[in-house]
Design an enzyme around this catalytic site. Structure first.
Site, mmCIF file in Angstrom:
data_model
loop_
_atom_site.group_PDB
_atom_site.id
_atom_site.type_symbol
_atom_site.label_atom_id
_atom_site.label_comp_id
_atom_site.label_asym_id
_atom_site.label_seq_id
_atom_site.Cartn_x
_atom_site.Cartn_y
_atom_site.Cartn_z
ATOM 1 N N LYS A 62 0.804 -1.227 0.000
ATOM 2 C CA LYS A 62 0.000 0.000 0.000
ATOM 3 C C LYS A 62 0.840 1.282 0.000
ATOM 4 C CE LYS A 62 -4.468 -1.136 0.261
ATOM 5 N NZ LYS A 62 -5.514 -0.568 -0.610
ATOM 6 N N SER A 316 0.523 -9.999 -0.673
ATOM 7 C CA SER A 316 0.386 -8.541 -0.660
ATOM 8 C C SER A 316 0.585 -7.883 0.696
ATOM 9 C CB SER A 316 -0.987 -8.138 -1.215
ATOM 10 O OG SER A 316 -2.023 -8.737 -0.459
#
Length: 417
Positions: A62, A316
């Site tokens: 992110k 992720s």
């Protein structure tokens, strides 16, 4: 279910923009390793590489999109500060990026947010305000705060700069595995996969070939299969999922356009699949991965993807609450038939508990927890209920334990709660 008309504009960021963003993002995002997984290669029948964004700064990818978006703010916009809403990874990415850029950050998070994520966001210097029990309420609060104060709202996925920033991960993957055939990517709102697909498809096209892109959603929060089937962004009602990082009820408008054009397939995985994937990553790869980050591995284990050739799976994120990890491991063991919970009605007389424990031991299984009660529902005065939690070695061993108890005259019932 309400529908939203998607924009007509072409949303795919040009490759040149993603390459330019890479230089900017490199100020904060470190190149993460890519590791071979022999175990998953045996399951899939082709080479599997794991892209370890769980080892990224702030614990997830992110930071790429958040930093790139905020780096493009004008001095006047930076002076107003930024605001965001998130249950964890986006919050940490925005807070870290704001600190690096000298921008005041306000983050709205739900009341039940995991303590490690809350503390990490505060440690990066953000002002954290808790609102509501779901992520929708902090999102609304952040929008209202932006309108009232002039702070710039930093969206988690539905913005060109965020998509372009996430696309830098695709360039990094292509450099590390230029001969990949398939990439498997988690999907929430669609920011990561839309950026990665844009980068990889365009890089591969320069070489006259293609790369298959597969997205994975948690079945309890799978807005993309419905939206793609309908041809427009469609909001769904989500159910509770351990993959809270991708629990998004409505795809991003820009993300949907890119995914509809570039992503070859979107599959879903169950809660048990995700728990099993986390356990496999712990045991086989020695990696701590959060549920949202493990859905690509879950898709391989569940047989949802096949015939992929050389495959890269993006892990992720790695921000998982230790208390959730404890529960997930238990579920993962059960999903792998390595944890068995049984309920057995016994005559209320001495020696019965010892006898059942002896039978389990004879089957070479290990009792890890026992509950012995006279107060269960439906029990007769002459009965007790025994609840056994047993560690087993897999499906065959699990069946042997149950059969041994039955052969001894007991009627064990599998407890699936």
């Amino acid at each position: 279910m309400p529908e939203t008309t998607a924009p007509a504009v072409r949303a795919i960021p040009p490759l040149a923009d993603i390459e330019a963003a890479r230089t900017v993002v490199a100020r904060v995002a470190q190149p993460t390793p890519m590791e071979t997984s022999r175990f998953l290669a045996e399951v899939l029948g082709s080479d599997v590489l794991l892209k370890l964004e769980n080892l990224q700064r702030t614990g997830s990818y992110k930071i790429r999109g958040a930093y790139y978006r905020m780096s493009r703010l004008s001095d006047e916009e930076k002076s107003r500060g930024v605001v965001a809403a998130s249950a964890g990874n986006h919050a940490q990415g925005v807070a870290f990026a704001a600190r690096e850029l000298g921008i005041k950050a306000t983050i709205f998070m739900p009341l039940g947010v995991a303590l490690p994520k809350l503390q990490a966001t505060r440690d990066y210097g953000a002002d954290v305000l808790l609102r509501g029990s779901t992520v929708e309420e902090p999102l609304q609060a952040a929008a209202e705060y932006a309108a009232a104060t002039g702070a710039v709202l930093i969206p988690p996925f539905d913005h060109p700069d965020v998509i372009t920033g996430q696309g830098t991960l695709g360039l990094e993957i292509f450099d590390q595995a230029p001969d990949l055939d398939t990439i498997i990517v988690p999907i929430g709102g669609g920011g990561l996969i839309s950026g990665v697909a844009s980068a990889l498809k365009q890089r591969a096209a320069l070489e006259g070939r293609s790369i298959r892109v597969i997205g994975v959603q948690a079945a309890n929060a799978a807005a993309y299969p419905v939206s793609l089937a309908n041809g427009v962004v469609t909001e769904i009602r989500t159910s509770a999922t351990i993959a809270d990082g991708i629990a998004v009820a409505k795809p991003g408008l820009l993300n949907f356009e890119i995914i509809r054009e570039l992503v070859d397939e979107v599959v879903t995985v169950s809660e048990a699949d995700i728990a099993r994937a986390i356990l496999v990553l712990l045991e086989r790869a020695k990696l701590v991965v959060e549920p949202a980050g493990a859905v690509g591995v879950a898709a391989i284990l569940a047989g949802e993807v096949t015939g992929t050739g050389k495959t890269v799976v993006i892990l992720s994120g790695g921000n998982i609450d230790p208390l959730l990890m404890q529960r997930v491991i238990s579920h993962g063991l059960a999903a792998s038939d390595r944890y068995l919970k049984l309920k057995i009605m016994l005559p209320d007389r001495p020696g019965q508990l010892a006898r059942t424990a002896e039978i389990v031991a004879e089957a070479n299984a290990n009792v890890i927890e026992v509950l012995h009660t006279r107060h269960g529902r439906g029990l007769q005065l002459s009965q007790v209920e025994l609840e056994l939690s047993v560690e087993t070695r897999g499906p065959e061993h699990r069946a042997q334990v149950v059969q041994k108890l039955r052969d001894a005259g007991y009627d064990p019932r599998l407890d699936t709660d």
